[in-house]
Design a protein around this motif. Structure first.
Motif, PDB file in Angstrom:
ATOM      1  N   ALA A 105      -1.459   0.823   2.672  1.00 54.29           N
ATOM      2  CA  ALA A 105      -0.713   0.043   1.687  1.00 54.29           C
ATOM      3  C   ALA A 105      -0.954  -1.419   2.001  1.00 54.29           C
ATOM      4  N   THR A 106      -0.745  -2.272   0.995  1.00 52.06           N
ATOM      5  CA  THR A 106      -0.795  -3.710   1.239  1.00 52.06           C
ATOM      6  C   THR A 106       0.412  -4.364   0.584  1.00 52.06           C
ATOM      7  N   VAL A 107       0.815  -5.473   1.190  1.00 48.38           N
ATOM      8  CA  VAL A 107       1.875  -6.314   0.646  1.00 48.38           C
ATOM      9  C   VAL A 107       1.376  -7.749   0.676  1.00 48.38           C
ATOM     10  N   THR A 108       2.032  -8.604  -0.086  1.00 46.80           N
ATOM     11  CA  THR A 108       1.777 -10.029   0.031  1.00 46.80           C
ATOM     12  C   THR A 108       3.033 -10.681   0.591  1.00 46.80           C
ATOM     13  N   ASP A 109       2.808 -11.659   1.465  1.00 46.82           N
ATOM     14  CA  ASP A 109       3.950 -12.403   1.979  1.00 46.82           C
ATOM     15  C   ASP A 109       4.349 -13.458   0.950  1.00 46.82           C
ATOM     16  N   THR A 110       5.307 -14.276   1.276  1.00 41.15           N
ATOM     17  CA  THR A 110       5.820 -15.243   0.307  1.00 41.15           C
ATOM     18  C   THR A 110       4.824 -16.352  -0.020  1.00 41.15           C
ATOM     19  N   ASP A 111       3.731 -16.447   0.756  1.00 37.23           N
ATOM     20  CA  ASP A 111       2.681 -17.431   0.475  1.00 37.23           C
ATOM     21  C   ASP A 111       1.460 -16.809  -0.168  1.00 37.23           C
ATOM     22  N   GLY A 112       1.514 -15.501  -0.478  1.00 40.01           N
ATOM     23  CA  GLY A 112       0.395 -14.834  -1.122  1.00 40.01           C
ATOM     24  C   GLY A 112      -0.626 -14.239  -0.171  1.00 40.01           C
ATOM     25  N   ASN A 113      -0.389 -14.324   1.147  1.00 39.93           N
ATOM     26  CA  ASN A 113      -1.299 -13.700   2.112  1.00 39.93           C
ATOM     27  C   ASN A 113      -1.146 -12.188   2.039  1.00 39.93           C
ATOM     28  N   VAL A 114      -2.282 -11.487   2.103  1.00 36.40           N
ATOM     29  CA  VAL A 114      -2.259 -10.026   2.026  1.00 36.40           C
ATOM     30  C   VAL A 114      -2.172  -9.449   3.438  1.00 36.40           C
ATOM     31  N   LEU A 115      -1.218  -8.537   3.626  1.00 37.42           N
ATOM     32  CA  LEU A 115      -1.010  -7.850   4.895  1.00 37.42           C
ATOM     33  C   LEU A 115      -1.188  -6.365   4.646  1.00 37.42           C
ATOM     34  N   GLY A 116      -1.938  -5.695   5.515  1.00 34.26           N
ATOM     35  CA  GLY A 116      -2.186  -4.275   5.346  1.00 34.26           C
ATOM     36  C   GLY A 116      -1.424  -3.428   6.348  1.00 34.26           C
ATOM     37  N   LEU A 117      -1.111  -2.211   5.926  1.00 33.44           N
ATOM     38  CA  LEU A 117      -0.461  -1.224   6.782  1.00 33.44           C
ATOM     39  C   LEU A 117      -1.275   0.062   6.756  1.00 33.44           C
ATOM     40  N   ILE A 118      -1.359   0.724   7.903  1.00 26.94           N
ATOM     41  CA  ILE A 118      -2.020   2.024   8.019  1.00 26.94           C
ATOM     42  C   ILE A 118      -1.108   2.957   8.795  1.00 26.94           C
ATOM     43  N   GLN A 119      -0.982   4.176   8.283  1.00 24.71           N
ATOM     44  CA  GLN A 119      -0.290   5.236   9.020  1.00 24.71           C
ATOM     45  C   GLN A 119      -1.245   6.407   9.131  1.00 24.71           C
ATOM     46  N   ASP A 120      -1.556   6.790  10.358  1.00 21.36           N
ATOM     47  CA  ASP A 120      -2.361   7.987  10.577  1.00 21.36           C
ATOM     48  C   ASP A 120      -1.421   9.161  10.759  1.00 21.36           C
ATOM     49  N   ARG A 121      -1.921  10.345  10.398  1.00 21.41           N
ATOM     50  CA  ARG A 121      -1.037  11.506  10.522  1.00 21.41           C
ATOM     51  C   ARG A 121      -0.773  11.833  11.956  1.00 21.41           C
TER      52      ARG A 121
END
Length: 118
Positions: free
Chosen positions: A102-118
């Motif tokens: 998944a990805t989110v943007t912070d309040t300045d528009g920077n993209v941050l990614g998340l990974i969950q492995d099973r």
């Protein structure tokens, strides 16, 4: 803050315009051949870090590298981030083998990614 621990940044994806040229540059930089080599993704494992190359910025059309934090519970972390002010850019989805991203943007528009492995 919840107590779900983040396991750190282990994956960084770089958008590239020429996959073949970028593959050669990153192979020279990292000193290893890619472990994943396809027309839509090239991935390197180097010193516990995964470096991925995505042509034309991948599905999100990224124009800058995106760091991915590995987390034990992606939905809980997404809730925590949105409660803190981040905006979901790309909801959690399976990219194969049970891996969720998944990805989110912070309040300045920077993209941050998340990974969950099973």
């Amino acid at each position: 803050m919840t107590s779900s621990a983040t396991h750190g940044i282990k994956t960084v994806l770089h958008p590239v315009s020429d996959l073949a040229t970028a593959k050669a540059v990153y192979a020279a930089l990292l000193g290893v051949a890619p472990q994943t080599d396809s027309s839509y993704y090239v991935g390197f494992e180097a010193e516990g870090q995964h470096i991925g190359l995505v042509p034309s910025g991948g599905p999100q059309s990224s124009t800058a590298p995106v760091s991915y934090w590995h987390v034990p519970d992606i939905e809980a972390k997404l809730a925590e981030l949105t409660d803190a002010g981040a905006t979901v850019k790309e909801p959690a989805h399976d990219v194969g083998g049970g891996r969720l991203v998944a990805t989110v943007t912070d309040t300045d528009g920077n993209v941050l990614g998340l990974i969950q492995d099973r």
